[in-house]
Write a protein that holds these residues in place. Structure first.
Motif, PDB file in Angstrom:
ATOM      1  N   SER A  98       2.402   1.843  -3.469  1.00 27.61           N
ATOM      2  CA  SER A  98       1.508   1.830  -4.630  1.00 27.61           C
ATOM      3  C   SER A  98       1.128   3.242  -5.053  1.00 27.61           C
ATOM      4  O   SER A  98       1.291   4.213  -4.302  1.00 27.61           O
ATOM      5  N   THR A  99       0.611   3.349  -6.263  1.00 24.02           N
ATOM      6  CA  THR A  99       0.164   4.637  -6.788  1.00 24.02           C
ATOM      7  C   THR A  99      -1.169   5.021  -6.154  1.00 24.02           C
ATOM      8  O   THR A  99      -1.820   4.207  -5.497  1.00 24.02           O
ATOM      9  N   LEU A 100      -1.572   6.255  -6.382  1.00 25.60           N
ATOM     10  CA  LEU A 100      -2.817   6.747  -5.793  1.00 25.60           C
ATOM     11  C   LEU A 100      -4.013   5.933  -6.268  1.00 25.60           C
ATOM     12  O   LEU A 100      -4.899   5.591  -5.470  1.00 25.60           O
ATOM     13  N   SER A 101      -4.042   5.599  -7.559  1.00 28.14           N
ATOM     14  CA  SER A 101      -5.175   4.837  -8.090  1.00 28.14           C
ATOM     15  C   SER A 101      -5.259   3.449  -7.458  1.00 28.14           C
ATOM     16  O   SER A 101      -6.347   2.965  -7.135  1.00 28.14           O
ATOM     17  N   TYR A 149       0.833  -1.205   0.000  1.00 27.64           N
ATOM     18  CA  TYR A 149       0.000   0.000   0.000  1.00 27.64           C
ATOM     19  C   TYR A 149       0.869   1.257   0.000  1.00 27.64           C
ATOM     20  O   TYR A 149       0.601   2.213  -0.733  1.00 27.64           O
ATOM     21  N   ASN A 150       1.913   1.234   0.806  1.00 26.09           N
ATOM     22  CA  ASN A 150       2.779   2.412   0.919  1.00 26.09           C
ATOM     23  C   ASN A 150       3.511   2.735  -0.378  1.00 26.09           C
ATOM     24  O   ASN A 150       3.778   3.905  -0.677  1.00 26.09           O
ATOM     25  N   LYS A 173      -4.128   2.657  -4.504  1.00 22.37           N
ATOM     26  CA  LYS A 173      -4.548   2.834  -3.112  1.00 22.37           C
ATOM     27  C   LYS A 173      -6.066   2.960  -3.020  1.00 22.37           C
ATOM     28  O   LYS A 173      -6.697   2.421  -2.109  1.00 22.37           O
ATOM     29  N   ILE A 174      -6.642   3.684  -3.989  1.00 20.84           N
ATOM     30  CA  ILE A 174      -8.098   3.848  -3.999  1.00 20.84           C
ATOM     31  C   ILE A 174      -8.783   2.507  -4.239  1.00 20.84           C
ATOM     32  O   ILE A 174      -9.748   2.141  -3.561  1.00 20.84           O
TER      33      ILE A 174
END
Length: 243
Positions: free
Chosen positions: A163-166, A160-161, A168-169
């Motif tokens: 990963s990209t914003l998408s 999670y840390n 994470k969403i």
């Protein structure tokens, strides 16, 4: 219909088509992720089954030793040699086996240290006494099942840390597990080494777990190893008194 209306309708259709395209791609993407997760679960289940079969073989050997011990004690009692020493040895062995079983199979560690301590006093065995002291010094012992769950949570945090914003969403809606994740493969190696009592190989394997998020988990693993080693020490020393 004038030109302006036609342009609006045209743009509306373009937006509608684009939205539909994105939606379809997202559905396909989620289906692929779901399939990979199912495949990963199947692989993990197979590994757990293999480990369980291996453990059950060892378990049957332990149960046979206990049966032989009980039969020997019964014979000694018939011969008038039913001393409390032999009864204590039998009880000690049973308690140690319960501790070992819980460490490898149960959700929580079944700690019998307080019951064992009074029984070892008459043996006057420094090795067993040291092993009991080591176990007593452990504030908390995680079982193999707890280690596995904690490891999975740690991997999730690491992924999670980074990963990209998408991603994470998306991860807030669906849990994504990469079956080819090299970190997950490390636990499979550790689990196999535990089954083989290959502590040296575990040391080599965990040396590659360099993420800072693993530090609390490594402390738990160390407690597990200390507990397993000392329980094995007590068990094998008790067998020497019985044989």
């Amino acid at each position: 219909m004038n030109d302006t209306q036609q342009k609006y309708i045209g743009w509306f259709l373009i937006v509608l088509l684009f939205t539909g395209y994105v939606t379809i791609n997202n559905i396909i993407f989620l289906k692929i992720i779901q399939q990979e997760s199912e495949n990963n679960i199947n692989v993990l289940t197979e590994k757990i089954d293999e480990f369980r079969m291996s453990f059950e073989v060892n378990q049957s050997r332990v149960e046979k030793k206990i049966f032989d011990l009980k039969r020997g004690l019964h014979t000694q009692c018939e011969q008038g040699d039913g001393s409390s020493r032999h009864k204590n040895l039998a009880r000690l062995l049973l308690l140690v086996v319960k501790m070992k079983n819980s460490l490898l199979r149960e959700a929580k560690f079944d700690n019998h240290i307080n019951s064992i301590k009074p029984l070892i006093s008459e043996l006057d065995d420094p090795e067993i006494e040291n092993a009991v002291s080591e176990l007593e010094s452990l504030k908390e012992v995680d079982t193999l099942r707890e280690l596995k769950l904690s490891f999975e949570k740690t991997i999730a945090v690491i992924n999670y840390n980074k990963s990209t914003l998408s991603k994470k969403i998306i991860s807030n809606w669906i849990r994504i597990q990469d079956k080819n994740d090299p970190l997950r493969a490390k636990f499979a190696e550790i689990e196999e080494s535990i089954n083989d009592n290959d502590w040296q190989n575990i040391t080599v394997t965990v040396s590659n777990l360099t993420h800072s998020e693993f530090k609390p988990w490594l402390n738990k693993l160390n407690g597990f190893i200390v507990a397993s080693k000392n329980i094995s020490t007590i068990y094998h020393h008790l067998l020497q008194y019985i044989s």
